[in-house]
Design a protein around this motif. Structure first.
Motif, short mmCIF file in Angstrom:
data_model
loop_
_atom_site.label_atom_id
_atom_site.label_comp_id
_atom_site.label_asym_id
_atom_site.label_seq_id
_atom_site.Cartn_x
_atom_site.Cartn_y
_atom_site.Cartn_z
N UNK A 127 -2.72 -8.38 -8.43
CA UNK A 127 -1.45 -7.93 -8.45
C UNK A 127 -0.83 -7.15 -7.54
N UNK A 128 -1.48 -6.01 -7.33
CA UNK A 128 -0.92 -5.15 -6.46
C UNK A 128 -1.04 -5.57 -4.87
N UNK A 129 -2.51 -6.29 -4.61
CA UNK A 129 -2.60 -6.67 -3.36
C UNK A 129 -1.53 -7.79 -2.67
N UNK A 130 -0.77 -8.16 -3.44
CA UNK A 130 0.42 -9.12 -2.96
C UNK A 130 1.66 -8.35 -2.49
N UNK A 131 1.56 -7.13 -3.05
CA UNK A 131 2.87 -6.12 -2.49
C UNK A 131 2.46 -4.98 -1.64
N UNK A 132 1.26 -4.66 -1.52
CA UNK A 132 0.76 -3.54 -0.83
C UNK A 132 0.76 -3.84 0.77
N UNK A 133 0.92 -2.94 1.43
CA UNK A 133 1.16 -2.90 3.06
C UNK A 133 -0.27 -2.58 3.69
N UNK A 143 9.11 2.04 -16.18
CA UNK A 143 8.07 2.43 -15.85
C UNK A 143 7.87 2.87 -14.45
N UNK A 144 8.98 2.56 -13.36
CA UNK A 144 9.13 2.99 -12.09
C UNK A 144 9.18 4.56 -12.24
N UNK A 145 10.21 4.98 -12.99
CA UNK A 145 10.33 6.50 -12.90
C UNK A 145 9.21 7.40 -13.35
N UNK A 146 8.57 6.54 -14.60
CA UNK A 146 7.35 7.45 -14.95
C UNK A 146 6.23 7.46 -13.87
N UNK A 147 6.18 6.49 -13.23
CA UNK A 147 5.03 6.40 -12.18
C UNK A 147 5.42 7.59 -10.92
N UNK A 148 6.85 7.32 -10.63
CA UNK A 148 7.41 8.33 -9.63
C UNK A 148 7.12 9.86 -10.02
N UNK A 182 4.25 10.61 -1.68
CA UNK A 182 3.47 9.54 -2.29
C UNK A 182 4.57 9.00 -3.35
N UNK A 183 5.49 9.69 -3.83
CA UNK A 183 6.36 9.05 -4.82
C UNK A 183 7.09 8.09 -4.33
N UNK A 184 7.39 8.12 -3.15
CA UNK A 184 8.11 7.12 -2.52
C UNK A 184 7.53 5.90 -2.08
N UNK A 185 6.31 6.02 -2.01
CA UNK A 185 5.38 4.66 -1.57
C UNK A 185 5.27 4.02 -3.17
N UNK A 186 4.73 4.73 -3.85
CA UNK A 186 4.72 4.32 -5.37
C UNK A 186 6.05 3.67 -5.73
N UNK A 187 7.16 4.06 -5.64
CA UNK A 187 8.55 3.58 -5.95
C UNK A 187 8.75 1.89 -5.32
N UNK A 188 8.13 2.18 -3.93
CA UNK A 188 8.36 0.90 -3.18
C UNK A 188 7.54 -0.27 -3.65
N UNK A 189 6.34 0.06 -3.73
CA UNK A 189 5.19 -0.94 -4.28
C UNK A 189 5.56 -1.49 -5.64
N UNK A 190 5.87 -0.43 -6.60
CA UNK A 190 6.04 -0.95 -7.97
C UNK A 190 7.40 -1.78 -7.95
N UNK A 191 8.47 -1.55 -7.16
CA UNK A 191 9.79 -2.21 -7.26
C UNK A 191 9.34 -3.51 -6.77
N UNK A 192 8.45 -3.62 -5.76
CA UNK A 192 8.11 -4.97 -5.22
C UNK A 192 7.50 -5.87 -6.46
N UNK A 193 6.47 -5.19 -6.99
CA UNK A 193 5.94 -5.84 -8.10
C UNK A 193 6.66 -6.31 -9.24
N UNK A 194 7.81 -5.29 -9.62
CA UNK A 194 8.63 -5.53 -10.60
C UNK A 194 9.54 -6.95 -10.26
#
Length: 147
Positions: free
Chosen positions: A71-77, A109-114, A125-137
């Protein structure tokens, strides 16, 4: 918000903190989840932790990490293996919650991960986490995201 609801929210937040640490440990050592959980419970005061949620997050993220990674591979750079271990653990946990806990709003979910990334991860890293999980959402919770 009632005190009972606040306590339940805090207990889940603590469960996530211990879970991300356990997932990180598993990534580094490949110790079985039950050993990580037993040690964590023995060495920490966990009376204010949602233990059922901690157990679920730790065991299910580890057991299902390959599907979560897809799932993550589809939204990771970049390749997941090139990420910092804390980022990888946080993204796996966030992906699991987005996929399996639709009762939790995706923004939560995004806020908790951030917050996990800010607490355990590198400076930005919180900025990257936010971007990736936002795309996954967008992929997993498109209707909720558009509402």
């Amino acid at each position: 918000m009632s005190q009972t609801l606040q306590a339940a929210y805090a207990a889940k937040r603590k469960a996530r903190r211990f879970a991300v640490q356990g997932i990180y440990e598993w990534q580094m050592t490949h110790n079985p989840a039950h050993q990580i959980e037993a040690r964590t419970r023995a060495e920490n005061a966990m009376h204010k932790v949602d233990l059922n949620y901690y157990h679920e997050l730790l065991t299910e993220v580890i057991a299902d990490h390959q599907a979560l990674d897809l799932l993550l591979a589809d939204v990771l750079d970049r390749d997941l293996d090139l990420l910092d271990g804390v980022e990888r653990a946080t993204l796996r946990l966030g992906a699991y919650e987005l996929r399996n806990h639709v009762e939790i709003p995706y923004r939560v979910v995004l806020d908790e991960a951030i917050e996990l990334a800010k607490h355990f991860g590198g400076a930005d890293s919180h900025k990257y986490i936010n971007g990736v999980l936002d795309r996954l959402a967008q992929n997993l919770r498109q209707a909720e995201k558009q509402a």
